[in-house]
Structure formats: C-alpha cells, structure tokens
Scaffold this active site. Structure first.
Site, PDB file in Angstrom:
ATOM      1  N   ASP A 174      45.144  31.628  29.281  1.00 36.43           N
ATOM      2  CA  ASP A 174      44.474  32.359  30.465  1.00 36.43           C
ATOM      3  C   ASP A 174      44.772  33.930  30.345  1.00 36.43           C
ATOM      4  OD1 ASP A 174      43.421  32.062  33.469  1.00 36.43           O
ATOM      5  OD2 ASP A 174      44.792  33.625  33.514  1.00 36.43           O
ATOM      6  N   ASN A 182      37.211  43.198  36.145  1.00 40.71           N
ATOM      7  CA  ASN A 182      35.986  43.083  37.017  1.00 40.71           C
ATOM      8  C   ASN A 182      35.908  44.284  38.198  1.00 40.71           C
ATOM      9  OD1 ASN A 182      34.823  40.904  35.673  1.00 40.71           O
ATOM     10  ND2 ASN A 182      35.862  39.201  36.676  1.00 40.71           N
ATOM     11  N   ASP A 191      32.496  40.502  31.321  1.00 36.75           N
ATOM     12  CA  ASP A 191      31.716  39.310  30.402  1.00 36.75           C
ATOM     13  C   ASP A 191      31.890  39.730  29.033  1.00 36.75           C
ATOM     14  OD1 ASP A 191      30.951  37.975  32.597  1.00 36.75           O
ATOM     15  OD2 ASP A 191      28.971  38.740  32.480  1.00 36.75           O
ATOM     16  N   GLU A 217      38.256  32.634  33.372  1.00 39.74           N
ATOM     17  CA  GLU A 217      39.144  33.364  32.346  1.00 39.74           C
ATOM     18  C   GLU A 217      40.035  32.479  31.568  1.00 39.74           C
ATOM     19  OE1 GLU A 217      41.443  34.788  35.853  1.00 39.74           O
ATOM     20  OE2 GLU A 217      39.352  34.209  35.333  1.00 39.74           O
TER      21      GLU A 217
END
Length: 302
Positions: A174, A182, A191, A217
């Site tokens: 992770d 973000n 992205d 993620e």
C-alpha cells in the site's frame, strides 16, 4: 504452476489499436464455457498436457477435467489432440475421440463438459479474443492485473498447492500517505504516480510473479512456489525500489514538474496447511500490512 505467459500480451497493446498481423495470431484454444470463458491458450511447439492437476502445462480450473486430461502435440505437420484416458472424455465436433485427432481451424473441442474452440495460426479471431480478454482482466490505468483476475489466480495457486504443487506466497502493498498526493496535486498526479509505481515494481518481479491492483493504492503480488525468506527479501527489494528514487509529477499548476518522494509498506504471507484457502492467505498478508503501517510505514512485515 499458474503461468500467465501463455495468455499475456504486452501492456502497450491495451492502449493502442491491436493489429491483426499473422505474428500476433498464433494457434490457440479459446475457452467457451465455465469460469474462464474467453481465456486464450496459446499453443507452443512441442507437447502440452491439459488438465486440472499441478503437473499440467496448460492448467484449466474445471471440476469435469481429469488432472491429466488430454495432450496436444504441436509440430510442423499440425496440431494433434490425444485423450489421456480421462474420466469424462475428449470430443471434437461432437464426436468422442478414441485415437489421436488432428485439429482443423474452427474445430469445436470439448474436454469433459468444458467447451473450447481451436483457432489455427493466422486466424484473425485470435487477436480479437486476446484483446477482449485483456480488457476484461487488466486494470486500465496501471496495466497491472485487476482484482478479480488476481484473486482468481491466487485461488488457483492455492488449489494446486493443496494437490502437492509448489506453495505460493502473497505480498500486499500500500502506498503511504497517497491521499496527500491527490489532495495537494490532484487526481491526475495521483494517477501518474500509480502508473510509475507499477512500472517500477513490475520491473523487479520474476517471471511468473503476478502483480494485481486490488483497489485504489493497494496492490497484491502472487509469488508461485516461494518460501518465506525469499518472499520477505523480494518485498524488501520492492520497498526499496519505490523509496530509493523520486517520481516526477505535475505540480498541479501547469507550470512544470516536481519530484515527489513516495514510500510503500508491505505485508507478507506464505501458504501452509493452516492457511489452506485464498481468503485466509490474503487476510494474513493484510494484517501484516496493517502492522507495517502502524510500525512506521516504509517497511516490511511477515
């Protein structure tokens, strides 16, 4: 052993129109029924055994198949199918075969109740099937396998281990503090980061290892036939690969790029008789990932 190389296309083929040149159209069997409908089995030169046992070179997860159900001989003369004394028989165009049978383009093949279709080399349908199958099983953003495909592959690896095949290991990883990317730079930057992380991780995996995007993620890596020490060492290499060098992202203003430092936490679990099913194996890897997150992040727990 699970082998995705028999059905894998280059990642670039997912984002570009697929040509129908003959070199992209090898002879294959396309699965027409069951849980793996649409899967394409590329037929390589030589002998291949089809079955549901861990020794089958072309593994199909279907309860009606024998562990060694049939054999395919691929040579310059053509492709010949031979039943290996299976319980439920092998059929070509509705007729049970008792002797080796040469296959012709478009033949309908049934192994037990599993339906397949043979496409000879050069048949344009081969590339069409390959593209459709990949669009259904590959994550469109990153090029990693999608969640459903990856979990199905893990379930298969676990079943093969229960039959005496090589025990798999699972890595759950992770990205640390991914939400900040973000929030600060926008989802386009997020992205881009996901794509670059996948490229870096994929470059350090071995042939046969499967990288899947499990959601957001979070990623999973299926390691066939891998003991604990090897799995831990590989997870550490993946952690270091992400953390050791920055990633170039758009700064969100359109004014240029910025270098972003990213880390990743990993949990490791290996198959055993006590963890004999796929959910138990994933749960253990997830718990160890949780330990890594609460142990300071950017680390491996196993």
């Amino acid at each position: 052993m699970w082998d995705s190389s028999t059905i894998e296309l280059p990642t670039g083929a997912l984002t570009q129109p697929m040509g129908l040149e003959p070199h992209a159209r090898p002879a294959c069997l396309v699965v027409y029924s069951g849980a793996e409908t649409g899967r394409r089995l590329v037929l390589e030169p030589g002998s291949s055994v089809i079955g549901r046992g861990h020794g089958a070179s072309l593994y199909l997860d279907d309860p009606n198949l024998s562990r060694r159900h049939a054999e395919l001989q691929v040579s310059a003369q053509g492709i010949c199918l031979r039943d290996l004394g299976s319980s439920n028989g092998s059929w070509v165009n509705g007729r049970r075969i008792e002797q080796p049978q040469w296959l012709a383009d478009g033949d309908r093949v049934c192994l037990g109740k599993l339906q397949l279709r043979f496409l000879a080399a050069g048949n344009p349908e081969s590339a069409v099937h390959a593209r459709a199958w990949h669009l259904a099983n590959v994550d469109g953003l990153t090029g990693a396998w999608n969640r459903r495909y990856w979990r199905d592959a893990l379930a298969t690896a676990v079943r093969l281990a229960a039959q005496g095949g090589p025990p798999p290991a699972v890595l759950c990883g992770d990205l640390d503090f991914f939400k900040r990317v973000n929030d600060q730079y926008g989802h386009s930057a997020g992205d881009t980061l996901l794509q670059q992380v996948v490229q870096r991780v994929q470059a350090r995996l071995r042939q046969g290892d499967l990288l899947g995007r499990l959601g957001g993620e979070e990623f999973g890596v299926l390691l066939p036939g891998t003991p604990q020490a090897t799995a831990l060492a590989l997870a550490e290499r993946l952690r270091e690969a992400v953390a050791s060098q920055g990633f170039m992202l758009d700064d969100g203003t359109g004014g240029g790029n910025l270098q972003h430092h990213q880390t990743m936490s990993w949990g490791v679990a290996c198959w055993s008789l006590e963890r004999a099913d796929a959910p138990a194996l994933i749960d253990l890897a997830d718990r160890r990932l949780y330990e890594a997150k609460h142990g300071g992040r950017n680390c491996v727990r196993g």
